[in-house]
Design a protein around this motif. Structure first.
Motif, PDB file in Angstrom:
ATOM      1  N   PRO A 226      17.270  45.314  95.350  1.00 11.57           N
ATOM      2  CA  PRO A 226      16.951  44.055  95.766  1.00 11.57           C
ATOM      3  C   PRO A 226      16.015  43.209  94.993  1.00 11.57           C
ATOM      4  N   GLN A 227      15.018  43.962  94.632  1.00 14.56           N
ATOM      5  CA  GLN A 227      13.923  42.959  93.727  1.00 14.56           C
ATOM      6  C   GLN A 227      14.555  42.905  92.661  1.00 14.56           C
ATOM      7  N   TYR A 228      15.657  43.030  91.944  1.00  5.26           N
ATOM      8  CA  TYR A 228      16.119  42.558  91.018  1.00  5.26           C
ATOM      9  C   TYR A 228      16.480  41.077  91.048  1.00  5.26           C
ATOM     10  N   TYR A 229      16.971  40.817  92.036  1.00  8.43           N
ATOM     11  CA  TYR A 229      17.401  39.379  92.399  1.00  8.43           C
ATOM     12  C   TYR A 229      16.053  38.627  92.287  1.00  8.43           C
ATOM     13  N   ASP A 230      15.084  39.264  92.735  1.00 10.26           N
ATOM     14  CA  ASP A 230      13.661  38.176  92.918  1.00 10.26           C
ATOM     15  C   ASP A 230      13.161  38.096  91.580  1.00 10.26           C
ATOM     16  N   TRP A 231      13.229  39.126  90.706  1.00  7.56           N
ATOM     17  CA  TRP A 231      12.916  39.284  89.548  1.00  7.56           C
ATOM     18  C   TRP A 231      13.745  37.924  88.588  1.00  7.56           C
ATOM     19  N   MET A 232      14.883  37.930  88.888  1.00  5.95           N
ATOM     20  CA  MET A 232      15.759  36.733  87.869  1.00  5.95           C
ATOM     21  C   MET A 232      15.323  35.421  88.551  1.00  5.95           C
ATOM     22  N   MET A 233      15.016  35.445  89.735  1.00  6.08           N
ATOM     23  CA  MET A 233      14.765  33.910  90.302  1.00  6.08           C
ATOM     24  C   MET A 233      13.591  33.448  89.560  1.00  6.08           C
ATOM     25  N   ASN A 234      12.601  34.448  89.592  1.00  8.49           N
ATOM     26  CA  ASN A 234      11.176  33.964  88.997  1.00  8.49           C
ATOM     27  C   ASN A 234      11.107  33.926  87.481  1.00  8.49           C
ATOM     28  N   ALA A 235      12.170  34.511  86.880  1.00 11.22           N
ATOM     29  CA  ALA A 235      12.059  34.531  85.560  1.00 11.22           C
ATOM     30  C   ALA A 235      12.430  33.302  84.725  1.00 11.22           C
ATOM     31  N   ASP A 236      12.640  33.435  83.484  1.00 10.41           N
ATOM     32  CA  ASP A 236      13.042  32.113  82.896  1.00 10.41           C
ATOM     33  C   ASP A 236      14.478  32.023  82.509  1.00 10.41           C
ATOM     34  N   PHE A 237      15.385  32.324  83.576  1.00  9.49           N
ATOM     35  CA  PHE A 237      16.727  32.208  83.486  1.00  9.49           C
ATOM     36  C   PHE A 237      17.154  30.951  83.537  1.00  9.49           C
ATOM     37  N   ALA A 238      18.450  30.212  83.392  1.00 11.61           N
ATOM     38  CA  ALA A 238      19.048  29.063  83.292  1.00 11.61           C
ATOM     39  C   ALA A 238      19.114  28.835  84.930  1.00 11.61           C
ATOM     40  N   LEU A 239      19.084  27.430  85.035  1.00 10.05           N
ATOM     41  CA  LEU A 239      19.292  27.110  86.410  1.00 10.05           C
ATOM     42  C   LEU A 239      20.695  27.647  86.961  1.00 10.05           C
ATOM     43  N   HIS A 240      21.640  27.483  86.119  1.00 11.10           N
ATOM     44  CA  HIS A 240      22.938  27.782  86.623  1.00 11.10           C
ATOM     45  C   HIS A 240      23.091  29.164  86.852  1.00 11.10           C
ATOM     46  N   THR A 241      22.559  30.191  86.028  1.00 12.59           N
ATOM     47  CA  THR A 241      22.312  31.720  86.358  1.00 12.59           C
ATOM     48  C   THR A 241      21.929  31.855  87.755  1.00 12.59           C
ATOM     49  N   LYS A 242      20.826  31.287  87.965  1.00 16.99           N
ATOM     50  CA  LYS A 242      20.187  31.499  89.277  1.00 16.99           C
ATOM     51  C   LYS A 242      20.953  30.907  90.378  1.00 16.99           C
ATOM     52  N   GLN A 243      21.474  29.808  90.246  1.00 14.82           N
ATOM     53  CA  GLN A 243      22.524  29.457  91.034  1.00 14.82           C
ATOM     54  C   GLN A 243      23.637  30.384  91.662  1.00 14.82           C
ATOM     55  N   MET A 244      24.304  30.835  90.537  1.00 14.35           N
ATOM     56  CA  MET A 244      25.213  31.928  90.589  1.00 14.35           C
ATOM     57  C   MET A 244      24.990  33.128  91.195  1.00 14.35           C
ATOM     58  N   ILE A 245      23.549  33.696  90.720  1.00 13.93           N
ATOM     59  CA  ILE A 245      23.315  35.008  91.518  1.00 13.93           C
ATOM     60  C   ILE A 245      22.791  34.759  92.915  1.00 13.93           C
ATOM     61  N   SER A 246      22.294  33.604  93.261  1.00 12.32           N
ATOM     62  CA  SER A 246      22.177  33.104  94.866  1.00 12.32           C
ATOM     63  C   SER A 246      23.596  33.137  95.651  1.00 12.32           C
ATOM     64  N   GLU A 247      24.641  32.519  95.014  1.00  9.37           N
ATOM     65  CA  GLU A 247      25.812  32.404  95.819  1.00  9.37           C
ATOM     66  C   GLU A 247      26.222  34.054  95.647  1.00  9.37           C
ATOM     67  N   ILE A 248      26.238  34.795  94.986  1.00  8.59           N
ATOM     68  CA  ILE A 248      26.815  36.228  95.139  1.00  8.59           C
ATOM     69  C   ILE A 248      25.816  36.704  96.119  1.00  8.59           C
ATOM     70  N   LEU A 249      24.666  36.723  96.054  1.00  7.71           N
ATOM     71  CA  LEU A 249      23.628  37.440  97.042  1.00  7.71           C
ATOM     72  C   LEU A 249      24.079  36.816  98.437  1.00  7.71           C
ATOM     73  N   ASN A 250      24.298  35.508  98.598  1.00  2.97           N
ATOM     74  CA  ASN A 250      24.625  35.104  99.944  1.00  2.97           C
ATOM     75  C   ASN A 250      25.969  35.777 100.362  1.00  2.97           C
ATOM     76  N   LYS A 251      27.107  35.705  99.660  1.00  2.00           N
ATOM     77  CA  LYS A 251      28.310  36.099  99.998  1.00  2.00           C
ATOM     78  C   LYS A 251      28.164  37.519 100.406  1.00  2.00           C
ATOM     79  N   MET A 252      27.353  38.291  99.661  1.00  2.00           N
ATOM     80  CA  MET A 252      27.339  39.684 100.068  1.00  2.00           C
ATOM     81  C   MET A 252      26.554  39.921 101.299  1.00  2.00           C
ATOM     82  N   LEU A 253      25.581  39.254 101.646  1.00  2.00           N
ATOM     83  CA  LEU A 253      24.797  39.481 102.794  1.00  2.00           C
ATOM     84  C   LEU A 253      25.807  38.775 104.023  1.00  2.00           C
ATOM     85  N   LEU A 254      26.549  37.873 103.884  1.00  2.00           N
ATOM     86  CA  LEU A 254      27.598  37.349 105.003  1.00  2.00           C
ATOM     87  C   LEU A 254      28.432  38.549 105.184  1.00  2.00           C
ATOM     88  N   LYS A 255      29.111  39.403 104.171  1.00  2.00           N
ATOM     89  CA  LYS A 255      30.157  40.270 104.211  1.00  2.00           C
ATOM     90  C   LYS A 255      29.296  41.569 105.107  1.00  2.00           C
TER      91      LYS A 255
END
Length: 257
Positions: A226-255
């Motif tokens: 799970p910390q890989y998500y946190d690393w990506m959100m705090n690293a220098d990735f594009a805003l859209h990349t962060k938006q999409m991994i957040s959507e993937i994580l949220n869908k995963m948590l809802l399931k």
């Protein structure tokens, strides 16, 4: 001369920027030429103040210096006008899938204007060239059009050359098809999750396209680390990349509820 068959407008565009990092660098010039199904064309060209100094090495390429854009509008100033000009258009360019579209999406996200280029067909003329011949835009222009590209790295000149190259490619390669859907499929526009292509679809499942987890499903990685998500959100990735991994994580948590 072969004609591109259009069901709706397609906007070919080119960006001149402060550098080559779509996530960090800023636009200093944008040129758009919109091809309409009735055969007409509409142009939209703007110099843009990037709100940061333009590195000398970038100015040496595109010829735009700080003084040239000191009084130009910022991207925020022109964003709504540009979004409206691109409304209901498919998108095309040269190396556009890998750079111009991610950089443009990032610019819109920075000023809190949502765009969804995934609903558009994307035609990257460079990919046709690379898959058929493999050259630069100037070489492509010489190869296909038998002309020298004057004012290369002027955004408008590059867009005009890109359209000319595509028309010549349609003449040369009968297997390309003449419609935007076929060109979109040929140039690989469907397989990405985020515009920077840090994630792609494999059998319909988002997988990482970089790093130690390349080829692994994003959900599987987030479950075991799970910390890989946190690393990506705090690293220098594009805003859209962060938006999409957040959507993937949220869908995963809802399931998992």
């Amino acid at each position: 001369m072969a004609q591109l068959q259009l069901q709706r407008p397609i906007a070919f565009f080119d960006l001149e920027t402060t550098g080559v990092d779509a996530a960090k660098d800023r636009i200093v010039e944008i040129a758009v030429i919109k091809l309409i199904p009735d055969g007409s064309r509409h142009s939209w060209v703007k110099r843009i103040n990037p709100e940061m100094p333009i590195p000398a090495e970038s100015s040496a390429i595109h010829g735009i210096y700080d003084a040239d854009i000191a009084d130009a509008p910022t991207f925020k100033d022109i964003a709504h006008e540009l979004k409206q000009f691109l409304h209901n258009c498919d998108l095309g360019g040269y190396n556009s899938n890998k750079f111009d579209i991610p950089a443009l999406a990032e610019a819109f996200l920075r000023v809190n204007i949502p765009v969804d280029f995934k609903t558009r067909k994307l035609v990257d003329v460079q990919q046709v060239f690379f898959k058929k011949e493999a050259r630069t835009l100037s070489a492509a222009y010489s190869f296909y059009c038998n002309k020298d590209l004057i004012n290369a790295h002027s955004a408008e000149a590059d867009v005009i050359a890109t359209i000319d190259v595509l028309e010549a490619q349609l003449d040369k390669y009968a297997d390309l098809g003449k419609d935007v859907n076929a060109l979109h499929d040929f140039t690989g526009g469907d397989d990405f999750v985020d515009y920077a292509r840090r994630m792609v679809l494999k059998n319909g499942v988002p997988v990482f396209n970089f790093g130690k987890y390349k080829g692994q499903a994003v959900e599987d990685v987030f479950r075991k680390e799970p910390q890989y998500y946190d690393w990506m959100m705090n690293a220098d990735f594009a805003l859209h990349t962060k938006q999409m991994i957040s959507e993937i994580l949220n869908k995963m948590l809802l399931k998992n509820k």
